[in-house]
Design an enzyme around this catalytic site. Sequence first.
Site, short mmCIF file in Angstrom:
data_model
loop_
_atom_site.label_atom_id
_atom_site.label_comp_id
_atom_site.label_asym_id
_atom_site.label_seq_id
_atom_site.Cartn_x
_atom_site.Cartn_y
_atom_site.Cartn_z
N GLU A 240 0.87 -1.17 0.00
CA GLU A 240 0.00 0.00 0.00
C GLU A 240 0.91 1.22 0.00
OE1 GLU A 240 -1.53 3.26 1.10
OE2 GLU A 240 -1.90 2.32 3.04
N CYS A 274 -2.16 9.05 3.07
CA CYS A 274 -2.03 8.49 1.73
C CYS A 274 -3.33 8.60 0.94
CB CYS A 274 -1.59 7.03 1.81
SG CYS A 274 -2.66 5.98 2.81
#
Length: 499
Positions: A240, A274
């Site tokens: 990720e 993010c």
Amino acid sequence: MSVATESTETFASLNPATGEVVGEHPVHGAAAVAQALERAREAAGWWRALGWKERRLRLLNVKGALTRNLNRMAEVIHQETGKPVQDAQLETIMAISHLDWAARNARKVLGPRTVYPGLMAINQRCELEYQPLGVVGVIGPWNYPIFTPTGSIAYALAAGNAVVFKPSEFTPGVGLLLAELVEGVVPEHPVLQVVTGLGPTGAALASSPDVDKIAFTGSGRTAKRVMAACAENLTPIVAECGGKDACIVDSDADLDAAADAALWGAMSNAGQTCIGVERIYVLDDVYDRFLGKITEKAKELRPGFDREAAYGPITMPGQLDVIERHIKDALAKGGKAVVGGAESVRKPYVEPVVLTDVPDDSSAVCEETFGPTITVHRVKDLDEAVEKANRTGYGLAGTIFSGSRSRAMDAARRMRSGMTSINAFAAFAQVAALPFGGVGESGFGRIHGADGLREFARPKAITRQRFATMNLTSFGRTEKEMARVLGLINMIHGRRYKR
């Protein structure tokens, strides 16, 4: 033992707001990592043998321990990242919900099930089960140091694996406290161990032949190095990475709600998210009104370390240079700062920055900024908004505000991202049943939900012959038997289908 063998070398965890030392921690080298993995292998066998019911009970008790220590965990997060205590509490609450979901749903998702064999194999009983991988290595980030790694740790444990966790060197205390809580509930074997250190510690974990999978969260650049290390042993990885997420504001959107959500998505956690909003595409007929609302709201925000501050400092000092470079590049290329500007970078803080008229080739639009800055763009219609939102190598998440369900759903489906939230910011992250992950430079694989559980298990197919019938996989088969099968196949599959 939840912590790897002590090392003579240490490093300091610092409060980014004050520069004060929060804690001293050992630098674990390859030998210490190897010892932790060896203990984890034994723990994995014991943990797997416990079975679904016992693991569920223990993980629910881990959840309870984390809940009872919520404020203690939030304070460690506050000290190591500088984020407001309430934000740290919210992050911990989200981690708790994921622990709960993983514990309660692991058996339902991964437990054995019977599969229909089809007519050609009607004499076979077919079973599918998902077996634990064994030992999972988790390399966690600093920006959400309990929520993000829990998305891997909880699901890996629920699937029956042992975990060796390498927290970020900026937030080691968070990982150590989590391991302490797990050890208090599961004292028999170290099903969760922590190794602390800098980059080489994570590299030792990723390159070890004794780890069965790596779950990594961090930058795309670092992910490539981790993947290269994993490739030496063909160790699978779920990654990720970063994002350059967009928010689209439709002409019939609730502009107050959109401005509020977009601002939170851009500025909360000092923009170090993010899945944070870094670009906003607003339809022409509501652009001016939206810009006025978000500008007004942004001017009210103030960074700091006190309880009244909207957000905290930039945790990683090197990111300050990136943020400043992006702002200056946007302004040099003709962009305008309607809130803040280059002078907003006041180490260790960055005051809110809202930029308009920023060219599409500016680094503020093309690269991940990871700071409390945002670019607002005028577009003629929803198609242009989606096209520009997708004009990036990243593909993590996105946000759409619209008064039309059909238009919003259509845009959400066309947005190149692993997750999209409509009329709210990042609602998917709060839903434990939904998978979390991206495409392109944002990584691959999924954590959370059923997909997250399967990420840490291997499918195992088993067939058992119930009775004898024609054996076509034999040198003893006859032409008569083959003719019967061909006739049967033609009858079942050879017909024409009409509209």
